[in-house]
Design a protein around this motif. Structure first.
Motif, PDB file in Angstrom:
ATOM      1  N   UNK A 215     -21.560  -8.866  15.768  1.00 14.65           N
ATOM      2  CA  UNK A 215     -21.426 -10.359  16.234  1.00 14.65           C
ATOM      3  C   UNK A 215     -21.730 -11.226  15.086  1.00 14.65           C
ATOM      4  N   UNK A 216     -20.638 -11.208  14.019  1.00 12.85           N
ATOM      5  CA  UNK A 216     -20.726 -11.943  12.973  1.00 12.85           C
ATOM      6  C   UNK A 216     -19.210 -12.504  13.132  1.00 12.85           C
ATOM      7  N   UNK A 217     -19.010 -13.524  12.261  1.00  8.90           N
ATOM      8  CA  UNK A 217     -17.719 -14.169  12.041  1.00  8.90           C
ATOM      9  C   UNK A 217     -16.613 -13.414  11.176  1.00  8.90           C
ATOM     10  N   UNK A 218     -15.397 -13.713  11.722  1.00 11.50           N
ATOM     11  CA  UNK A 218     -14.528 -12.740  11.129  1.00 11.50           C
ATOM     12  C   UNK A 218     -14.350 -13.216   9.693  1.00 11.50           C
ATOM     13  N   UNK A 219     -14.512 -14.269   9.223  1.00 10.21           N
ATOM     14  CA  UNK A 219     -14.372 -14.764   7.886  1.00 10.21           C
ATOM     15  C   UNK A 219     -15.454 -14.251   6.852  1.00 10.21           C
ATOM     16  N   UNK A 220     -16.650 -13.483   7.380  1.00 11.00           N
ATOM     17  CA  UNK A 220     -17.484 -12.778   6.750  1.00 11.00           C
ATOM     18  C   UNK A 220     -16.917 -11.647   5.832  1.00 11.00           C
ATOM     19  N   UNK A 233     -22.355  -4.830   7.664  1.00 16.21           N
ATOM     20  CA  UNK A 233     -21.255  -4.599   8.573  1.00 16.21           C
ATOM     21  C   UNK A 233     -19.823  -4.721   7.694  1.00 16.21           C
ATOM     22  N   UNK A 234     -19.920  -5.343   6.662  1.00 13.56           N
ATOM     23  CA  UNK A 234     -18.595  -5.458   5.800  1.00 13.56           C
ATOM     24  C   UNK A 234     -18.469  -3.943   5.106  1.00 13.56           C
ATOM     25  N   UNK A 235     -19.659  -3.466   4.833  1.00 17.33           N
ATOM     26  CA  UNK A 235     -19.401  -1.985   4.324  1.00 17.33           C
ATOM     27  C   UNK A 235     -19.004  -0.906   5.217  1.00 17.33           C
ATOM     28  N   UNK A 236     -19.470  -0.956   6.413  1.00 19.19           N
ATOM     29  CA  UNK A 236     -19.107  -0.086   7.341  1.00 19.19           C
ATOM     30  C   UNK A 236     -17.637  -0.408   7.777  1.00 19.19           C
ATOM     31  N   UNK A 237     -17.060  -1.570   7.682  1.00 21.64           N
ATOM     32  CA  UNK A 237     -15.722  -1.885   7.843  1.00 21.64           C
ATOM     33  C   UNK A 237     -15.024  -1.117   6.767  1.00 21.64           C
ATOM     34  N   UNK A 238     -15.259  -1.446   5.541  1.00 24.21           N
ATOM     35  CA  UNK A 238     -14.752  -0.523   4.476  1.00 24.21           C
ATOM     36  C   UNK A 238     -14.543   0.996   4.741  1.00 24.21           C
ATOM     37  N   UNK A 239     -16.086   1.465   4.850  1.00 27.78           N
ATOM     38  CA  UNK A 239     -15.980   2.902   5.370  1.00 27.78           C
ATOM     39  C   UNK A 239     -14.953   3.327   6.473  1.00 27.78           C
ATOM     40  N   UNK A 240     -14.738   2.703   7.446  1.00 26.71           N
ATOM     41  CA  UNK A 240     -13.799   2.951   8.480  1.00 26.71           C
ATOM     42  C   UNK A 240     -12.259   2.869   8.101  1.00 26.71           C
ATOM     43  N   UNK A 241     -12.079   1.510   7.212  1.00 29.28           N
ATOM     44  CA  UNK A 241     -10.922   1.514   6.548  1.00 29.28           C
ATOM     45  C   UNK A 241     -10.314   2.608   5.956  1.00 29.28           C
ATOM     46  N   UNK A 242     -11.395   3.240   5.115  1.00 27.03           N
ATOM     47  CA  UNK A 242     -10.922   4.430   4.461  1.00 27.03           C
ATOM     48  C   UNK A 242     -10.704   5.775   5.220  1.00 27.03           C
ATOM     49  N   UNK A 243     -11.756   5.792   6.197  1.00 31.75           N
ATOM     50  CA  UNK A 243     -11.734   7.057   7.094  1.00 31.75           C
ATOM     51  C   UNK A 243     -10.301   7.018   7.894  1.00 31.75           C
TER      52      UNK A 243
END
Length: 294
Positions: A215-220, A233-243
């Motif tokens: 529940x955060x803004x996409x711009x974050x 959340x940004x770090x989680x997104x980076x992790x998922x992007x690599x996986x």
């Protein structure tokens, strides 16, 4: 390949354990149709009806195969009414929901919709992993590393038959050639299965799903803010992007506001470590993986 037939047999066995004297009959819809047609030709329809209606539990598999068969559908409708009217149990499976069975008599669909309609979803990542581990536990001579099991479970996600078939093919090739089973070998030998199963997940999709989840803004995802509620959340997104994508660290960094590749490496390692120590973080990542793979 989602386990419908397996589940139906489990229902029959479970009912038999509770009611040892119960008469339980399992048959495919195709067999129902063939036996009914044969009974008509031999003028033994009454015997066919009596045999089906004498059971305590009737399990009919793959009902979609009677689509367009008018006489078979009519008899099946009468069988349903007789089973339900006698207070007995009826279990039916299909490859789609009752409302989506085009070409099936509406009276049959209305009766099927009366009961409990259970939607069987594809096996999630954890279950796929457990299935592979269970198979390998019965094959102690097979040397398959955890990284290969994880790779197969993550990439062959459409159904269990393909998952087991991929494992069998890999084991057979390794046995014939004497080569060790590695992830590289799996990628080489299962490329046809993997290319059919792999859905191209984009970093944009991952960012969108993570932002909705936390529940955060996409711009974050691209902002310079360092607040914990945004950074994690940004770090989680980076992790998922690599996986979940074939993108390199520099490519991922560019999608997150032009960040350096070392920032992405740090995020991936951090989330990997947190998943081992923090059950809440692990649950968050698993939930996002299921959502993105669906």
């Amino acid at each position: 390949g989602q386990g419908k037939t397996h589940l139906m047999h489990a229902i029959g066995h479970a009912y038999s354990e509770v009611n040892p004297d119960a008469q339980i009959l399992y048959m495919s819809a195709e067999k129902f149709m063939m036996e009914f047609v044969t009974a008509m030709r031999r003028k033994e329809v009454m015997e066919f009806k009596a045999r089906l209606r004498a059971v305590d539990v009737l399990l009919i598999d793959d009902i979609q195969f009677i689509i367009g068969k008018v006489s078979t559908q009519e008899e099946f409708l009468h069988t349903i009414d007789a089973i339900i009217g006698a207070g007995k149990r009826l279990v039916v499976s299909a490859d789609r929901a009752p409302q989506a069975l085009d070409g099936v008599d509406q009276r049959i669909l209305s009766r099927l919709s009366m009961g409990l309609v259970a939607d069987i979803q594809p096996a999630d990542l954890e279950l796929r992993r457990l299935i592979l581990e269970q198979r390998l536990a019965n094959m102690p001579e097979a040397q398959v590393g955890e990284d290969v099991v994880e790779f197969l479970a993550r990439t062959i996600s459409r159904n269990v038959r393909e998952l087991e078939g991929g494992l069998n093919k890999l084991l057979a090739y390794a046995q014939l050639t004497g080569k060790p089973i590695t992830r590289t070998l799996a990628e080489e030998q299962l490329k046809d299965i993997l290319s059919a199963c792999r859905r191209r997940i984009t970093i944009d999709e991952i960012q969108r799903a993570v932002c909705e989840y936390y529940r955060i803004d996409r711009s974050e995802m691209s902002s310079k803010r360092r607040a914990r509620a945004v950074v994690r959340p940004r770090q989680v997104a980076m992790y998922l992007a690599k996986v979940m994508t074939p993108r390199s660290y520099p490519e991922i960094g560019r999608k997150f506001g032009g960040r350096d590749h070392s920032t992405v490496i740090h995020a991936v390692r951090l989330v990997e470590g947190l998943r081992q120590q923090d059950s809440e973080m692990d649950n968050d990542v698993r939930a996002l993986l299921r959502q993105l793979e669906a």
